[in-house]
Design a protein around this motif. Structure first.
Motif, PDB file in Angstrom:
ATOM      1  N   LEU A  48       2.407   2.495  -3.459  1.00  0.00           N
ATOM      2  CA  LEU A  48       1.575   2.675  -4.647  1.00  0.00           C
ATOM      3  C   LEU A  48       1.613   4.096  -5.197  1.00  0.00           C
ATOM      4  CD1 LEU A  48      -1.575   0.547  -3.682  1.00  0.00           C
ATOM      5  CD2 LEU A  48       0.226  -0.036  -5.325  1.00  0.00           C
ATOM      6  N   TYR A  61      -1.137  -2.419  -9.638  1.00  0.00           N
ATOM      7  CA  TYR A  61      -1.271  -3.539  -8.699  1.00  0.00           C
ATOM      8  C   TYR A  61      -0.567  -4.783  -9.256  1.00  0.00           C
ATOM      9  CZ  TYR A  61      -4.823  -0.206  -7.330  1.00  0.00           C
ATOM     10  OH  TYR A  61      -5.479   0.950  -6.990  1.00  0.00           O
ATOM     11  N   GLU A 101      -7.158   0.798  -1.721  1.00  0.00           N
ATOM     12  CA  GLU A 101      -6.145   1.859  -1.712  1.00  0.00           C
ATOM     13  C   GLU A 101      -6.762   3.201  -1.319  1.00  0.00           C
ATOM     14  OE1 GLU A 101      -2.972   4.178  -4.665  1.00  0.00           O
ATOM     15  OE2 GLU A 101      -4.162   2.513  -5.463  1.00  0.00           O
ATOM     16  N   ASP A 102      -7.903   3.543  -1.930  1.00  0.00           N
ATOM     17  CA  ASP A 102      -8.511   4.847  -1.681  1.00  0.00           C
ATOM     18  C   ASP A 102      -9.013   4.987  -0.248  1.00  0.00           C
ATOM     19  OD1 ASP A 102      -7.982   5.642  -4.245  1.00  0.00           O
ATOM     20  OD2 ASP A 102      -9.982   5.195  -5.017  1.00  0.00           O
ATOM     21  N   TYR A 147      -9.235  -3.534  -5.434  1.00  0.00           N
ATOM     22  CA  TYR A 147      -7.915  -3.039  -5.033  1.00  0.00           C
ATOM     23  C   TYR A 147      -7.901  -1.514  -4.988  1.00  0.00           C
ATOM     24  CZ  TYR A 147      -5.449  -7.487  -4.888  1.00  0.00           C
ATOM     25  OH  TYR A 147      -5.020  -8.746  -4.524  1.00  0.00           O
ATOM     26  N   GLU A 148      -8.604  -0.871  -5.906  1.00  0.00           N
ATOM     27  CA  GLU A 148      -8.669   0.587  -5.882  1.00  0.00           C
ATOM     28  C   GLU A 148      -9.436   1.090  -4.659  1.00  0.00           C
ATOM     29  OE1 GLU A 148      -9.991   2.240  -9.602  1.00  0.00           O
ATOM     30  OE2 GLU A 148      -8.541   1.070 -10.746  1.00  0.00           O
ATOM     31  N   LEU A 205       0.809  -1.216   0.000  1.00  0.00           N
ATOM     32  CA  LEU A 205       0.000   0.000   0.000  1.00  0.00           C
ATOM     33  C   LEU A 205       0.847   1.273   0.000  1.00  0.00           C
ATOM     34  CD1 LEU A 205      -2.859   1.241   0.205  1.00  0.00           C
ATOM     35  CD2 LEU A 205      -2.640   1.084   2.689  1.00  0.00           C
TER      36      LEU A 205
END
Length: 390
Positions: free
Chosen positions: A59, A69, A227-228, A223-224, A56
């Motif tokens: 990124l 990713y 991350e967000d 995955y987004e 994380l």
């Protein structure tokens, strides 16, 4: 993936990948032209699991597309490879606890770009010795995405769609240089025609339903989110389901993140179907593990949600199992609800196609059926179909 030809990018995975049939355990190399299990005719899974977690904290400095990713993807990043800058779509609040992920802001205006880039990159890496042309079947959005990425990769492409497909979608497919084949009948008729063409020599079948590389593209949706949200996932993921490609990709990602200890709990999957075409919802609430093989599918009634009007999805058993394992459920929405949800989203500044409004329709129709922090995907732009009539 091991480089299949001398012309393929050197960044490919070192270990060979294989397709695996979850029903009978059969395997085939990904270079194989067999787009389904030759023993039982079932859909392939991909014999792949990420060997290391996505970091994380690292990124922020990576490429601003789903290829960021790289640890989670079966194909390594496209150093000189295929991309249109897909992914990294915004997450915006709709209410105090419901947010929308704006996947209609993808290059071809739908979430299908997530999977299409993986399929076409695979076809490109297999090389001209194996792939002379690409074939897809679609209700519109997946075919458009495949056509766009084939244009980028300079691969000939043909897309089979039902004859009633929105003219705006077929125009978009043609604009990318693909050959459009209008098939009399419904979405299943287009699938039958596409599969027949896929059996011709030198053809790569870019099936968003049958080829599991597509699911490993759609999993980047989650995955987004992870991350967000700073390494967290929402409590509930509401997902529209026809063939289930977004839902199954989401569940792949959830399990990968959990297996690597990157999340400590898995969100509930709430699957949404149009009431007019809802075979999976009926099977789920009847306690079935799959759609009845011997039974003919119920006649499909007309629906505004054309993108999820699938009477017999090939991955039905996987979809039902994923929803149950997540502790989720199925919801259905009526045509008036879909139409009202599309208009409500437009009034909020978000013009999406009617299929993309189905999840918001479900959430607003029965707010008590979703719990905690919730995300709905807005999967396709309204420019593709216009406003629902009514």
């Amino acid at each position: 993936m091991r480089t299949p030809t001398a012309s393929a990018p050197s960044a490919a995975r070192p270990a060979p990948l294989a397709y695996r049939c979850p029903a009978d355990g059969s395997h085939a190399p990904v270079e194989s032209p067999a787009w389904r299990c030759p023993t039982c005719g079932g859909t392939w899974d991909l014999d792949f699991a990420p060997s290391s977690p996505v970091p994380l904290k690292s990124l922020a400095g990576r490429v601003n597309s789903l290829w960021r990713y790289e640890e989670a993807l079966p194909l390594a990043g496209p150093a000189g490879g295929l991309t249109l800058g897909e992914g990294r779509t915004p997450l915006v609040p709709l209410t105090d606890h419901v947010s929308a992920k704006l996947d209609f802001l993808m290059p071809t205006l739908s979430f299908k770009d997530r999977g299409a880039v993986m399929l076409v990159e695979l076809a490109r890496r297999l090389g001209p010795g194996r792939v002379a042309r690409v074939v897809a079947d679609s209700s519109g959005n997946a075919g458009t995405a495949v056509a766009a990425y084939c244009a980028r990769a300079a691969l000939p492409c043909a897309v089979y769609v039902p004859e009633a497909t929105s003219p705006k979608k077929t125009e978009q497919i043609r604009a990318h240089g693909a050959h459009v084949v209008l098939v009399p009948g419904d979405r299943e008729a287009a699938a039958v025609a596409g599969r027949a063409a896929a059996d011709e020599p030198g053809t790569f079948y870019a099936s968003h339903v049958h080829n599991p590389f597509f699911l490993h593209g759609t999993k980047t949706y989650v995955y987004e989110l992870w991350e967000d949200l700073g390494g967290r996932l929402p409590d509930t993921l509401v997902v529209p389901v026809g063939n289930g490609t977004l839902l199954l990709g989401a569940w792949l990602a959830v399990n990968e993140l959990h297996a690597h200890g990157l999340v400590d709990r898995r969100p509930a999957l709430v699957a949404v179907q149009a009431e007019a075409v809802s075979p999976l919802a009926a099977a789920f609430h009847a306690g079935a593990q799959d759609l009845a093989v011997s039974a003919s599918p119920a006649p499909a009634r007309p629906t505004l949600a054309e993108g999820i009007a699938i009477p017999r999805p090939p991955r039905a058993a996987q979809i039902l199992r994923a929803v149950r394992e997540s502790g989720g459920t199925f919801l259905t929405v009526t045509e008036p609800r879909i139409r009202a949800a599309q208009l409500d989203l437009a009034a909020r500044g978000l013009f999406v196609e009617s299929t993309a409004a189905a999840c918001w329709a479900a959430v607003t129709a029965d707010p008590g059926r979703v719990a905690g922090a919730t995300v709905v995907p807005l999967c396709g732009a309204g420019a593709k179909t216009g406003l629902a009539a009514g």
